[in-house]
Design a protein around this motif. Structure first.
Motif, mmCIF file in Angstrom:
data_model
loop_
_atom_site.group_PDB
_atom_site.id
_atom_site.type_symbol
_atom_site.label_atom_id
_atom_site.label_comp_id
_atom_site.label_asym_id
_atom_site.label_seq_id
_atom_site.Cartn_x
_atom_site.Cartn_y
_atom_site.Cartn_z
ATOM 1 N N ASP A 1 -13.129 49.304 -29.053
ATOM 2 C CA ASP A 1 -13.332 49.009 -27.283
ATOM 3 C C ASP A 1 -13.532 47.750 -26.747
ATOM 4 O O ASP A 1 -15.102 47.400 -25.661
ATOM 5 N N GLY B 1 -4.029 43.993 -20.174
ATOM 6 C CA GLY B 1 -6.510 43.425 -20.940
ATOM 7 C C GLY B 1 -5.804 44.707 -22.245
ATOM 8 O O GLY B 1 -6.657 45.051 -22.798
ATOM 9 N N ARG B 2 -4.901 45.465 -22.422
ATOM 10 C CA ARG B 2 -4.923 45.995 -23.347
ATOM 11 C C ARG B 2 -3.987 46.503 -23.834
ATOM 12 O O ARG B 2 -2.849 46.355 -23.908
ATOM 13 N N SER C 1 -9.334 38.005 -25.544
ATOM 14 C CA SER C 1 -10.097 39.387 -26.544
ATOM 15 C C SER C 1 -10.589 38.426 -27.654
ATOM 16 O O SER C 1 -12.000 39.236 -28.274
ATOM 17 N N LEU D 1 -5.417 42.000 -12.356
ATOM 18 C CA LEU D 1 -6.368 42.605 -12.723
ATOM 19 C C LEU D 1 -7.682 42.438 -12.347
ATOM 20 O O LEU D 1 -9.015 43.184 -12.807
ATOM 21 N N GLN E 1 -10.953 41.891 -14.901
ATOM 22 C CA GLN E 1 -10.553 42.730 -15.838
ATOM 23 C C GLN E 1 -9.391 42.814 -17.259
ATOM 24 O O GLN E 1 -8.497 43.021 -17.271
ATOM 25 N N SER F 1 -14.524 41.036 -18.273
ATOM 26 C CA SER F 1 -14.631 40.635 -17.268
ATOM 27 C C SER F 1 -15.392 39.594 -17.207
ATOM 28 O O SER F 1 -16.041 39.123 -17.358
ATOM 29 N N LYS G 1 -0.699 50.743 -15.980
ATOM 30 C CA LYS G 1 -0.052 49.617 -15.238
ATOM 31 C C LYS G 1 1.381 49.279 -15.108
ATOM 32 O O LYS G 1 1.784 47.727 -14.735
ATOM 33 N N SER H 1 -13.840 45.142 -24.325
ATOM 34 C CA SER H 1 -14.012 45.011 -22.694
ATOM 35 C C SER H 1 -14.577 43.235 -22.086
ATOM 36 O O SER H 1 -15.438 43.089 -22.972
ATOM 37 N N ARG I 1 -9.578 45.476 -21.021
ATOM 38 C CA ARG I 1 -10.071 46.967 -20.809
ATOM 39 C C ARG I 1 -9.538 47.478 -22.352
ATOM 40 O O ARG I 1 -8.568 48.440 -22.860
ATOM 41 N N GLY I 2 -10.533 47.467 -22.964
ATOM 42 C CA GLY I 2 -10.728 48.983 -24.235
ATOM 43 C C GLY I 2 -9.705 48.288 -24.980
ATOM 44 O O GLY I 2 -8.740 49.030 -25.566
#
Lengths: 359, 343, 331
Positions: free
Chosen positions: A26, A247-248, A67, A294, A39, A30, A302, A28, A42-43
């Protein structure tokens, strides 16, 4: 390749094969900016086992580099990082720098896109490699230098002993990237994070470097997190793949699954937009539109605005990464079942009219 | 093929390397392009492929005289371009245009899109403001952008959209010939496809000839009628697309094709690959004879002594190689590796 | 200066290794193309948020208004002598709350000089002179520097060599000495003449800065694109290059103005006439009165310091507004 006995000597017993080397939960990230909070990640959750190559693939701005830089502690201070990342039993995030410094750089190694900026121009290659050893081990400099020369040999640099006395500018781009791989494996890492390791290189050199990277991995028995935008590289290198968008992860699974049993329209679109060297296609199928901002991203999926399968339900909530009909294959699409049994999933992107819309 | 639109022969472009100091003596030369010859027919796309340092971009710019060629001849509709004075050259610029690689650097950040796309019209036509605005709006919609966005600034657009703006600027005066200098290599794949489709459509509609410069063979294959492969400033192979991609006789072309990874795990892991050793040598001191010989597994003494000429070994294809690969010959990994040991 | 939108995507400033590549991560801006906000608005917004620069701007504006407009309303002219009251002491209450009688200007807030002129009026007149000289000098110097730098950086080659060698030579000559000689040689009297002398000496750094910017801009593809379109030199320089160096020009103009104020003061103090009325000249005139009537020395001195400081701070604010990356490094 110079005669390097690459290989099987290192740790690859079956018992160790399932050992999880890196587990991200998880995550995240930002960044506060003038226009609001970006962001970037995101997770994101994934794990990499010993000897495995996990590819994080996505287009620019999807958060794939951010990441991994979060894990290595390379983000600017303004970045807000949440979530957990564990290397074996060690937490990587939310701890003071000095506590994690011990394994960052030795047990967790990173290879960057541009080797020139990661090498110090005023020291010889050998000295920099030896320095990397000395930073983590209390051994004699002479021994460290021997280790450096060994490693240069491993990554296929001819006349390693002589070349160790050269400076970075005396190396070509491909050679420098080999040096970076040598530096990454010199402390016997368990995880190698390779961030677009071949993007700055020519294709004929790219092939050599990827091969070297795999050989180096085998040699030290590490896991690789390969960050790239090139699906061709993924196809050749990865065991498992995570496709990132905005972002994910939107799809994760075994490499064959991702390419041949695609369950997420975005992945299908990416695959369809690559011109194939082996076949003649009249029209490529682009994904229309651009990734969303973002900063205050829209509710719901998204990818919705670019998705040919989108319908009102997609806008209601962001679909979680959920299991699909196939084992170990996850997709963040509410309608992923509609792609089941579809041979050429990129078909869904075939436009009715070609010209429409800006890309 | 009738009269070619663009005819390049023996084009040479060298860059001096200047020493430090007051007089800035020329200490060395970089031979970016050494003796390039090809022609392009009207409405045709010639793909020019090469790795970094092959001189492909320099060649494109030299043809437009953005870099003054060192020697050689460039003919546009039979007229010698290198001899034109600056006024005549400016006139000719209406008919030959360029699209750049970097969509971020190629648009002036201080000008709204209307001014960027309208600039060629200001320079070369006597259109008044109204007419110009109408024309710009038309151009923007031609490249798939909304004309209402014309008063926005470049930074408000995405990479793909910016590249479309650059294309709109290039085609504003209906040129006959456009140099496309890696027009999609800075774009994401999903966006790249849209721009490639656009370029193709515009060519169909307007009959422009393209010189499509790229390092990506798969992109070149997708858009070109004919393809030329460059290595260290020279063309090593040139010919019809089909012939080149199916029966290439040059070891370098074969290696280049083999190096492109296939986005299919099964095929990628089973196919036969040729892995070249080393990097491209420096263009300051290129190898003697055949410039590819230092990385070639078929190289012999002849290759070091004599530079090969472009000769037709397979139909529809000119190849510069002393030891061409036969059309049915399959190169395996073992072939390339054995040569390395000999080295 | 698209950095503003790009940064959030790539996350870090210089850390991001992908930043170097052609556009892989710059394309990140794709998703981020936030709102349609023009760069000018961004610059203005950042400047407005720069507290030090904004307060400096307020102080400077009030001083300028005071000097040019205030003198009109002040009933005592700067050139009329009168009776010296109370030894010419300042009547302004510098710390009004101590004696409890509130704020008072008094008849001669800055006191009187030895022949009974109102020193407030004299100082304002001096400030007028100094500011005029500095602004004219700064603007003229910026113009010269920009032109020389632009030509040098754009045409390169012989033009560049010749112009830059001239700059190099001028750099080696002590500035004040040259200005002193010039002001002796050409007895200018007027503010404009003095300003030109100062300007002719301080444009050198600007020329170098603008040249460097032009050299790098010249390699930008949009400039090449303009050439490919057949645009002439004038068009390329004015339409494509100059607008992209506005930031540097504005910043260097402010710095030159503050430099000009100090140079003028220094020259006047050394006894070389730049202009008839100036703060520096007042300081010079009354330096002998330092022990007896120090206010005659202090008031113009304080004015010089405050004006120069304010302009410098404004320059800082402008630089940060034009180039937000630099700010971040400093923090």
């Amino acid at each position: 390749m110079t005669s390097t006995e690459v290989g099987n000597a290192a740790v690859t017993s079956d018992a160790l094969d399932d050992e999880v080397m890196l587990r991200v939960e998880d995550l995240s990230v930002s960044f506060p900016t003038e226009d609001g909070v970006v962001q970037a990640v995101r997770g994101v959750s994934y794990e990499v086992k010993r000897g495995e190559v996990f590819a994080v693939v996505g287009e620019s701005g999807c958060g794939k580099s951010v990441s991994s830089m979060a894990l290595m502690g390379l983000l600017p201070k303004t970045a807000r990082i949440e979530g957990r990342a564990r290397y074996l039993d060690n937490d990587l995030l939310g701890r003071p720098d000095r506590e994690v410094r011990g394994f960052r750089g030795s047990k967790l190694a990173m290879i960057f896109q541009d080797p020139m900026t990661s090498l110090n121009p005023v020291y010889t290659i050998g000295k920099q490699l030896a320095e990397a050893v000395l930073a983590h081990h209390r051994i004699a400099p002479k021994v460290a230098m021997e280790r450096a020369i060994d490693m240069l040999d491993v990554v296929g640099i001819p006349q390693a002993r002589k070349r160790a006395k050269s400076y970075p500018h005396e190396f070509s781009g491909g050679m420098r990237q080999r040096v970076m791989i040598a530096m990454a494996i010199i402390n016997n890492p368990d995880v190698i994070i390779a961030d677009e390791p071949t993007t700055a290189l020519d294709v004929t050199v790219q092939a050599q470097i990827l091969e070297t990277l795999l050989e180096a991995k085998e040699r030290v028995g590490a896991a690789i997190v390969l960050i790239t935008h090139d699906l061709g590289v993924v196809a050749g290198m990865a065991d498992r793949v995570g496709v990132m968008y905005a972002g994910r992860f939107v799809e994760t699974g075994d490499v064959n699954e991702i390419f041949h049993a695609t369950r997420m329209p975005y992945t299908a679109g990416l695959l369809g937009s690559i011109p194939d060297l082996d076949s003649e296609v009249a029209e490529l199928t682009p994904i229309e539109g651009a990734p969303p901002s973002l900063i205050n991203p829209p509710e719901g999926c998204k990818f919705m605005v670019r998705c040919p399968m989108a319908r009102p339900a997609c806008g209601e909530s962001e679909p979680p990464l959920a299991p699909t009909d196939r084992p170990g294959h996850f997709s963040a699409c509410k309608f992923s079942h509609e792609l089941e049994g579809n041979q050429d999933t990129s078909e869904i992107f075939k436009p009715a009219s070609v010209s429409g819309g800006a890309s | 093929m009738s009269e070619p639109l663009v005819e390049v022969s023996d084009l040479v472009k060298t860059f001096p390397i200047k020493g430090d100091g007051f007089l800035q003596r020329v200490v060395d030369q970089v031979q970016a392009v050494s003796g390039l010859s090809f022609d392009i027919a009207a409405g045709e796309t010639l793909g020019l492929v090469g790795e970094s340092g092959s001189g492909k971009s320099t060649a494109g710019r030299a043809i437009l005289r953005l870099h003054e060629p060192t020697s050689g001849s460039i003919k546009f509709e039979g007229r010698e371009v290198t001899e034109l004075d600056s006024k005549a050259m400016q006139e000719l610029r209406q008919r030959m245009q360029i699209v750049f690689q970097d969509p971020y650097a190629s648009l002036n950040p201080k000008l709204p899109v209307n001014d960027i796309v309208g600039e060629p019209l200001v320079i070369h036509t006597k259109m008044n403001r109204k007419e110009r605005e109408r024309k710009v709006a038309q151009l923007l919609s031609d490249v798939g952008l909304q004309p209402e966005h014309g008063n926005r600034y470049p930074h408000e657009f995405s990479g793909g959209q910016r590249q479309r703006i650059g294309i709109a600027r290039a085609i504003a005066l209906d040129p006959d010939f456009v140099v496309l200098d890696e027009p999609v290599s800075a774009l994401d794949v999903s966006v790249q496809a849209g721009v490639l489709n656009l370029l193709r459509r515009l060519q169909d509609e307007r009959g422009m000839a393209y010189l499509f410069i790229a390092h990506d063979l798969s992109v070149v294959r997708h858009v070109s009628h004919r393809v030329a492969v460059m290595y260290l400033g020279k063309i090593v192979e040139i010919g019809e697309r089909k012939a080149l991609f199916q029966t290439s006789a040059h070891p370098y072309t074969r290696a280049l094709m083999s190096a492109v990874p296939v986005a299919d795990p099964h095929r990628e892991r089973t196919r036969e690959t040729i892995t070249l050793e080393g990097d491209v040598p420096s263009p300051i001191n290129p190898p003697s004879g055949c410039r590819f010989r230092t990385r070639c597994w078929r190289a012999t003494d002849l290759c070091a002594a004599e530079a090969p000429e472009l000769v037709e070994h397979t139909p529809g294809l000119l190849t510069a190689c002393h030891h061409p690969i036969g059309p049915d010959e399959v190169v395996t990994r073992a072939d390339t590796n054995s040569a390395v040991l000999a080295d | 200066m698209t950095t503003e939108i790009v940064e959030p995507a790539s996350g870090g400033v210089d850390l991001d290794p992908t930043d170097q590549s052609i556009g892989v991560d710059r394309v990140a801006a794709d998703g981020m193309a936030v709102k349609a906000r023009s760069q000018r608005q961004m610059v203005i917004r950042r400047f407005l948020r720069h507290r030090l620069a904004m307060s400096s701007l307020a102080v400077l504006t009030s001083m300028v208004i005071l000097a040019y407009v205030g003198l009109w309303f002040w009933d005592l002219p700067y050139d009329r002598s009168g009776t010296v009251v109370d030894g010419g002491r300042s009547t302004i209450d510098l710390i009004p709350w101590i004696d409890g009688d509130g704020f008072q200007m008094g008849q001669h807030p800055f006191g009187q000089d030895n022949i009974g002129r109102d020193y407030f009026a004299v100082t304002l007149k001096g400030a007028q002179g100094s500011i005029t000289v500095a602004v004219v000098a700064g603007l003229v110097a910026t113009t010269i520097g920009t032109i020389v730098g632009a030509l040098s950086g754009y045409f390169r080659g012989l033009t560049d060599t010749v112009l830059m060698r001239i700059v190099d030579v001028l750099f080696t000559i002590p500035l004040l000495l040259l200005a002193a000689v010039l002001s002796r040689r050409f007895d200018t009297g007027g503010a404009i003449g003095g300003a030109l002398i100062i300007a002719s000496l301080i444009w050198l750094t600007t020329a170098r800065v603008i040249r460097a910017e032009f050299l790098s801009l010249r390699e930008k593809e949009f400039v090449e694109a303009a050439r490919a379109l057949g645009a002439g030199h004038t068009r390329i320089i004015t339409k494509h290059m100059l607008p992209n160096v506005v930031g540097s020009i504005v910043v260097s103009a402010t710095l030159l103005i503050s430099a000009a104020i100090l140079i003028e003061a220094a020259l006047s103090f050394l006894g070389f006439n730049i202009t008839e009325f100036s703060l520096g000249r007042q300081v010079q005139t009354y330096r002998t009165a330092f022990n007896t009537r120090p206010w005659l020395f202090w008031w113009p001195g304080v004015f010089i310091i405050v004006i120069a400081l304010c302009i410098n701070f404004i320059g800082d604010g402008l630089r940060d507004a034009f180039d937000p990356k630099q700010t971040r490094v400093r923090q």
